[in-house]
Design a protein around this motif. Structure first.
Motif, mmCIF file in Angstrom:
data_model
loop_
_atom_site.group_PDB
_atom_site.id
_atom_site.type_symbol
_atom_site.label_atom_id
_atom_site.label_comp_id
_atom_site.label_asym_id
_atom_site.label_seq_id
_atom_site.Cartn_x
_atom_site.Cartn_y
_atom_site.Cartn_z
ATOM 1 N N PHE A 163 57.229 72.787 92.415
ATOM 2 C CA PHE A 163 55.827 73.015 92.092
ATOM 3 C C PHE A 163 55.471 74.486 92.257
ATOM 4 O O PHE A 163 55.887 75.126 93.218
ATOM 5 C CB PHE A 163 54.912 72.183 93.002
ATOM 6 N N SER A 164 54.691 74.966 91.311
ATOM 7 C CA SER A 164 54.051 76.262 91.448
ATOM 8 C C SER A 164 52.704 76.037 92.115
ATOM 9 O O SER A 164 51.962 75.126 91.739
ATOM 10 C CB SER A 164 53.865 76.904 90.069
ATOM 11 N N LEU A 165 52.385 76.835 93.124
ATOM 12 C CA LEU A 165 51.128 76.684 93.843
ATOM 13 C C LEU A 165 50.135 77.737 93.352
ATOM 14 O O LEU A 165 50.396 78.936 93.431
ATOM 15 C CB LEU A 165 51.342 76.842 95.352
ATOM 16 N N ARG A 166 49.004 77.265 92.838
ATOM 17 C CA ARG A 166 47.976 78.153 92.331
ATOM 18 C C ARG A 166 46.761 78.105 93.243
ATOM 19 O O ARG A 166 46.268 77.019 93.566
ATOM 20 C CB ARG A 166 47.590 77.767 90.908
ATOM 21 N N LEU A 167 46.307 79.257 93.645
ATOM 22 C CA LEU A 167 45.150 79.351 94.532
ATOM 23 C C LEU A 167 43.903 79.624 93.699
ATOM 24 O O LEU A 167 43.759 80.697 93.109
ATOM 25 C CB LEU A 167 45.365 80.471 95.554
ATOM 26 N N GLN A 168 43.033 78.630 93.644
ATOM 27 C CA GLN A 168 41.817 78.737 92.839
ATOM 28 C C GLN A 168 40.604 78.906 93.747
ATOM 29 O O GLN A 168 40.356 78.078 94.623
ATOM 30 C CB GLN A 168 41.635 77.493 91.970
ATOM 31 N N PRO A 169 39.832 79.974 93.575
ATOM 32 C CA PRO A 169 38.630 80.159 94.399
ATOM 33 C C PRO A 169 37.634 79.025 94.195
ATOM 34 O O PRO A 169 37.493 78.493 93.091
ATOM 35 C CB PRO A 169 38.059 81.500 93.905
ATOM 36 N N ALA A 170 36.945 78.669 95.274
ATOM 37 C CA ALA A 170 35.924 77.624 95.175
ATOM 38 C C ALA A 170 34.688 78.120 94.444
ATOM 39 O O ALA A 170 33.998 77.340 93.774
ATOM 40 C CB ALA A 170 35.552 77.135 96.562
ATOM 41 N N GLU A 171 34.423 79.409 94.560
ATOM 42 C CA GLU A 171 33.253 79.971 93.893
ATOM 43 C C GLU A 171 33.393 79.846 92.375
ATOM 44 O O GLU A 171 34.369 80.307 91.787
ATOM 45 C CB GLU A 171 33.073 81.436 94.281
ATOM 46 N N GLY A 172 32.447 79.191 91.772
ATOM 47 C CA GLY A 172 32.467 79.005 90.330
ATOM 48 C C GLY A 172 33.336 77.863 89.858
ATOM 49 O O GLY A 172 33.448 77.637 88.642
ATOM 50 N N ALA A 173 33.955 77.125 90.772
ATOM 51 C CA ALA A 173 34.847 76.030 90.378
ATOM 52 C C ALA A 173 34.043 74.844 89.856
ATOM 53 O O ALA A 173 32.895 74.611 90.268
ATOM 54 C CB ALA A 173 35.701 75.595 91.556
ATOM 55 N N ASP A 174 34.665 74.078 88.966
ATOM 56 C CA ASP A 174 34.068 72.842 88.455
ATOM 57 C C ASP A 174 34.358 71.751 89.477
ATOM 58 O O ASP A 174 35.399 71.102 89.456
ATOM 59 C CB ASP A 174 34.678 72.505 87.095
ATOM 60 N N LEU A 175 33.422 71.568 90.397
ATOM 61 C CA LEU A 175 33.612 70.677 91.537
ATOM 62 C C LEU A 175 32.464 69.690 91.614
ATOM 63 O O LEU A 175 31.299 70.083 91.675
ATOM 64 C CB LEU A 175 33.686 71.496 92.826
ATOM 65 N N ALA A 176 32.789 68.393 91.615
ATOM 66 C CA ALA A 176 31.789 67.340 91.769
ATOM 67 C C ALA A 176 31.974 66.690 93.132
ATOM 68 O O ALA A 176 33.106 66.414 93.545
ATOM 69 C CB ALA A 176 31.933 66.300 90.665
ATOM 70 N N LEU A 177 30.876 66.440 93.840
ATOM 71 C CA LEU A 177 30.919 65.885 95.189
ATOM 72 C C LEU A 177 30.339 64.486 95.230
ATOM 73 O O LEU A 177 29.361 64.188 94.540
ATOM 74 C CB LEU A 177 30.147 66.783 96.162
#
Length: 360
Positions: A163-177
């Motif tokens: 697996f390649s590990l990609r670090l995605q910032p939370a700021e601006g992420a498409d995140l549903a809670l």
């Protein structure tokens, strides 16, 4: 394991349990827990930093990479104490991300995570009740605990046999809670690129997830153990017909049954941790043995925690069903933790696959 190594392991476990008292005492005031429920981010960032300062987040990270380099026995002891205290801080998910970052050699995000400066969550799960990591680049990643408090997400993407590990910032992420029963939340992330910080093998990914499953089993052990302790105290003090209800034989039998379930769960968790600490990838302890032991521990702990906490509420009588009664907090936490990193049914299937029947 030699007597000297066993003594050192026991001392490390004792020290870890002692260190938990200052931050997450078992019988502490649960006002903090109630104050954080159903509020963003669902945990206290200041306590998360304290956990980093104590070395808890990087407990399983090698010392040369800034961690404590301790074994699973110590990690499970800590997870049990945090489960008993109902600590909402996502130690096990954070420790999972730390293990993956360490395996990938990603020093900068690892340092921020283990210090408690930031929360990084591994966004690995693509479908419910699964222990597989497909690593589909653009597939939504599900059931991210306390995702509202994360600084970044670690997204594994399939690359050959690893697996390649990609670090995605939370700021601006498409995140549903979505809120969870215990007052926290789960996030659903739609990946969108991110910086590649390293790679891990399939074996490293599986080992990290297995450790997270065992840590969750230990947290469930703490939840049920403290719920049982509170119930015993209630049975000793609640009076009916002029005597404590704990003197009634029918209730004593029910309590004895619950104590057996807790003891069996503890034996399973401690046995699995000991196998991990002996070296589950060596010839003297095959990977299948480790896999089976962890699957057994998680399946048993999930079932037992739900049984014990539900019975604890019944033994409290009518007041146990009210939200004001602290015993209900334990059942809610058990309901959330029971399916994290695989349900009891899933781990029973994993156990059966790892320990096939042998014909005589």
């Amino acid at each position: 394991m030699s007597a000297t190594l066993q003594d050192e392991r026991d001392e490390a476990i004792r020290m870890i349990r002692d260190s938990a008292v200052g931050i997450a005492p078992r019988a502490g005031d649960r006002k903090r827990i109630r104050a954080l429920r159903f509020k963003s981010p669902g945990f206290d960032p200041a306590v998360w930093r304290q956990m980093g300062e104590q070395g808890w987040i990087g407990l399983r990270v090698p010392e040369e990479q800034g961690g404590a380099g301790l074994g699973m026995g110590a990690f499970c002891a800590l997870a049990e104490e945090l489960g008993a205290a109902l600590a909402p801080e996502p130690l096990v998910p954070g420790a999972l991300a730390a293990r993956l970052l360490a395996a990938a050699g990603a020093s900068a995000p690892l340092e921020a995570l283990v210090s408690g400066e930031a929360l990084v969550l591994a966004a690995w799960q693509e479908r419910a009740n699964s222990f597989e990591v497909p690593g589909t680049p653009d597939a939504p990643r599900l059931f991210l605990p306390m995702a509202d408090g994360a600084r970044s997400f670690l997204v594994p993407v399939r690359a050959g046999d690893g697996f390649s590990l990609r670090l995605q910032p939370a700021e601006g992420a498409d995140l549903a809670l979505e809120p969870t029963q215990d007052g926290g939340s789960y996030g659903t992330l739609r990946p969108a690129g991110g910086e590649e910080v390293g790679t891990v093998s399939a074996a490293q990914m599986e080992a990290a997830l297995e450790e997270a499953a065992l840590g969750t089993a230990a947290m469930l052990l703490g939840v049920m153990d403290q719920a049982f302790a509170m119930t015993l105290d209630y049975l000793r003090t609640r009076q009916q017909f002029g005597k404590p209800i704990g003197s009634f034989q029918a209730l004593q039998h029910r309590a004895a049954d619950l104590k057996v379930q807790i003891a069996l769960s503890r034996a399973s968790v401690e046995a699995a941790a000991a196998i991990c600490d002996r070296g589950g990838d060596r010839e003297d302890a095959p990977a299948a043995q480790r896999r089976a032991a962890i699957a057994r521990a998680k399946a048993r702990a999930a079932d037992a925690a739900l049984l014990v906490t539900r019975q604890a509420i019944q033994l409290h009588g009518g007041i146990g069903y009210t939200d004001e009664a602290d015993i209900g907090l334990y059942m809610r936490r058990a309901m959330v933790l029971a399916n994290q990193f695989g349900s009891a049914g899933l781990h029973r299937r994993r156990f059966a696959a790892a320990q096939p029947e042998v014909e005589a």
